[in-house]
Scaffold this motif. Structure first.
Motif, PDB file in Angstrom:
ATOM      1  N   LEU A 125       0.743  -1.269  -0.429  1.00  0.00           N
ATOM      2  CA  LEU A 125       0.099   0.564   0.151  1.00  0.00           C
ATOM      3  C   LEU A 125       0.750   1.113   0.184  1.00  0.00           C
ATOM      4  O   LEU A 125       0.927   2.353  -1.332  1.00  0.00           O
ATOM      5  CB  LEU A 125      -0.892   0.043   1.436  1.00  0.00           C
ATOM      6  N   GLU A 126       2.167   1.255   1.306  1.00  0.00           N
ATOM      7  CA  GLU A 126       2.841   2.494   0.671  1.00  0.00           C
ATOM      8  C   GLU A 126       3.746   2.771  -0.271  1.00  0.00           C
ATOM      9  O   GLU A 126       3.772   3.877  -1.107  1.00  0.00           O
ATOM     10  CB  GLU A 126       3.522   2.361   2.205  1.00  0.00           C
ATOM     11  N   ASN A 127       3.729   1.174  -1.190  1.00  0.00           N
ATOM     12  CA  ASN A 127       4.455   1.780  -2.549  1.00  0.00           C
ATOM     13  C   ASN A 127       3.275   1.887  -3.822  1.00  0.00           C
ATOM     14  O   ASN A 127       3.998   3.461  -4.753  1.00  0.00           O
ATOM     15  CB  ASN A 127       4.721   0.508  -3.300  1.00  0.00           C
ATOM     16  N   LEU A 128       2.169   1.363  -3.639  1.00  0.00           N
ATOM     17  CA  LEU A 128       1.029   1.598  -4.275  1.00  0.00           C
ATOM     18  C   LEU A 128       0.894   3.416  -4.452  1.00  0.00           C
ATOM     19  O   LEU A 128       0.926   4.304  -5.552  1.00  0.00           O
ATOM     20  CB  LEU A 128      -0.189   1.273  -4.385  1.00  0.00           C
ATOM     21  N   CYS A 129       0.757   3.816  -2.728  1.00  0.00           N
ATOM     22  CA  CYS A 129       0.205   5.096  -2.753  1.00  0.00           C
ATOM     23  C   CYS A 129       1.677   6.394  -3.698  1.00  0.00           C
ATOM     24  O   CYS A 129       1.094   7.287  -3.785  1.00  0.00           O
ATOM     25  CB  CYS A 129       0.398   5.800  -1.335  1.00  0.00           C
ATOM     26  N   ALA A 182      -0.473  -4.955  -8.173  1.00  0.00           N
ATOM     27  CA  ALA A 182      -2.120  -4.268  -8.086  1.00  0.00           C
ATOM     28  C   ALA A 182      -2.256  -5.428  -7.778  1.00  0.00           C
ATOM     29  O   ALA A 182      -3.368  -5.727  -6.774  1.00  0.00           O
ATOM     30  CB  ALA A 182      -2.756  -3.847  -8.734  1.00  0.00           C
ATOM     31  N   ASP A 183      -2.266  -6.057  -8.653  1.00  0.00           N
ATOM     32  CA  ASP A 183      -2.695  -7.595  -8.540  1.00  0.00           C
ATOM     33  C   ASP A 183      -2.488  -8.305  -7.647  1.00  0.00           C
ATOM     34  O   ASP A 183      -3.153  -8.877  -7.135  1.00  0.00           O
ATOM     35  CB  ASP A 183      -2.106  -8.370 -10.496  1.00  0.00           C
ATOM     36  N   SER A 184      -1.304  -8.223  -7.669  1.00  0.00           N
ATOM     37  CA  SER A 184      -0.811  -8.904  -6.056  1.00  0.00           C
ATOM     38  C   SER A 184      -1.350  -8.747  -4.696  1.00  0.00           C
ATOM     39  O   SER A 184      -1.314  -9.586  -4.120  1.00  0.00           O
ATOM     40  CB  SER A 184       0.739  -9.004  -6.345  1.00  0.00           C
ATOM     41  N   LEU A 185      -1.340  -7.371  -4.841  1.00  0.00           N
ATOM     42  CA  LEU A 185      -2.009  -6.375  -3.555  1.00  0.00           C
ATOM     43  C   LEU A 185      -3.249  -7.187  -3.529  1.00  0.00           C
ATOM     44  O   LEU A 185      -3.770  -7.528  -1.868  1.00  0.00           O
ATOM     45  CB  LEU A 185      -2.012  -5.327  -3.721  1.00  0.00           C
TER      46      LEU A 185
END
Length: 307
Positions: free
Chosen positions: A17-21, A254-257
């Motif tokens: 989540l931190e990476n995506l944000c 994102a799919d992995s998340l």
């Protein structure tokens, strides 16, 4: 055991989540945990033909360092199309960006003897990105995607130019590309210029953990810099491969998340003795939301046989 699994998943999801944000500034790194992934395939060599590249191929090359080959028919197409371009140039028509200046200088005709230098100048003038270097996986994806576009033959580049791009991947030479400088839909002109400078023995590249001048890296790996011909600089930097590369990797991550989140949900229900009937297929089909239906189906599969 369940609690330990939940703690591991919680930390992995928090990291992702931190990476995506922070995607807009630091980009995504390889996830800490992957439960399952529709994009992941068994590691294999990737053969470029300009039309069959998949996200799984991009992942294999970007993160698994898969070997890349050029399909012979596609390579021959670049030869024939280059000949067509040279025949047109011999007739001396005005061709924007090939024998003219760029932008406000589009009315300035460039002499034939200066056409190659024009392409070099284009790369030098546009290599103006700033900030931290892009991660290695993004750089590798960019090179692969640009080579795949050029191997179609429509850009008029010579085969040796595409071959050198692929050689960078196979020799693990990674141009140093600062992360900030793209102009979006108008093209990743600056990032791709940084990438292309290494092909002519300029710029910088990472090799075996060290950042070195492009010329030295090519010498160390036994590669010879290419001397750009008419149009090739424009063909190398006029694309959207930075954003496409980041998009491919972000989609995978994102799919992995999402899969991690599904697993965390299922483990939470199992550990807390939750009510699985809430995910009954009949309930979720009452609402026309494909994502909701899919998640409910995944949870049912993960908890099949649970008491």
């Amino acid at each position: 055991m369940v609690l330990r699994q939940l703690q591991t998943l919680r930390q992995a999801i928090k990291t992702d989540l931190e990476n995506l944000c922070s995607l807009s500034t630091t980009f995504i790194s390889t996830p800490q945990i992957i439960i399952s992934n529709q994009w992941r395939e068994e590691l294999r060599d990737v053969r470029l033909d300009g039309s069959t590249l998949t996200i799984a191929d991009v992942l294999n090359v970007a993160r698994e360092m898969a070997h890349v080959d050029l399909e012979k028919t596609a390579l021959s197409r670049t030869i024939s199309n280059r000949k067509i371009l040279e025949q047109i140039l011999d007739k001396s028509p005005v061709l924007y960006g090939i024998n003219t200046g760029f932008g406000a200088l589009s009315n300035q005709r460039i002499p034939k003897e200066d056409l190659a230098q024009l392409q070099v100048n284009l790369l030098r003038s546009h290599a103006t990105s700033v900030g931290n270097p892009l991660p290695k996986d993004v750089v590798r994806a960019m090179i692969l995607l640009r080579a795949n576009a050029l191997i179609k033959g429509y850009s008029g580049v010579r085969p040796e130019t595409v071959q050198l791009l692929v050689a960078l991947l196979n020799k693990h030479v990674h141009p140093r590309i600062p992360e900030t400088g793209s102009v979006g839909a108008s093209g990743d002109l600056s990032p791709l210029s940084h990438m292309a400078l290494v092909l002519i023995g300029e710029g910088e590249a990472e090799y075996n953990g060290a950042v070195l001048p492009g010329k030295i890296v090519l010498e160390k790996t036994g590669l010879r810099p290419v001397e750009l011909a008419a149009k090739e600089g424009l063909a190398l930097n006029n694309g959207t491969q930075q954003m496409t590369a980041i998009g491919c990797l972000a989609l995978h991550d994102a799919d992995s998340l999402l899969m991690s989140a599904d697993a965390a949900l299922a483990l939470s229900l199992e550990g807390l003795d939750g009510w699985i009937d809430a995910f009954d297929e009949r309930i979720h089909k009452l609402r026309p939301h494909p994502g909701q239906i899919s998640i409910a189906q995944t949870v049912r599969k993960l908890l099949k046989g649970s008491r």
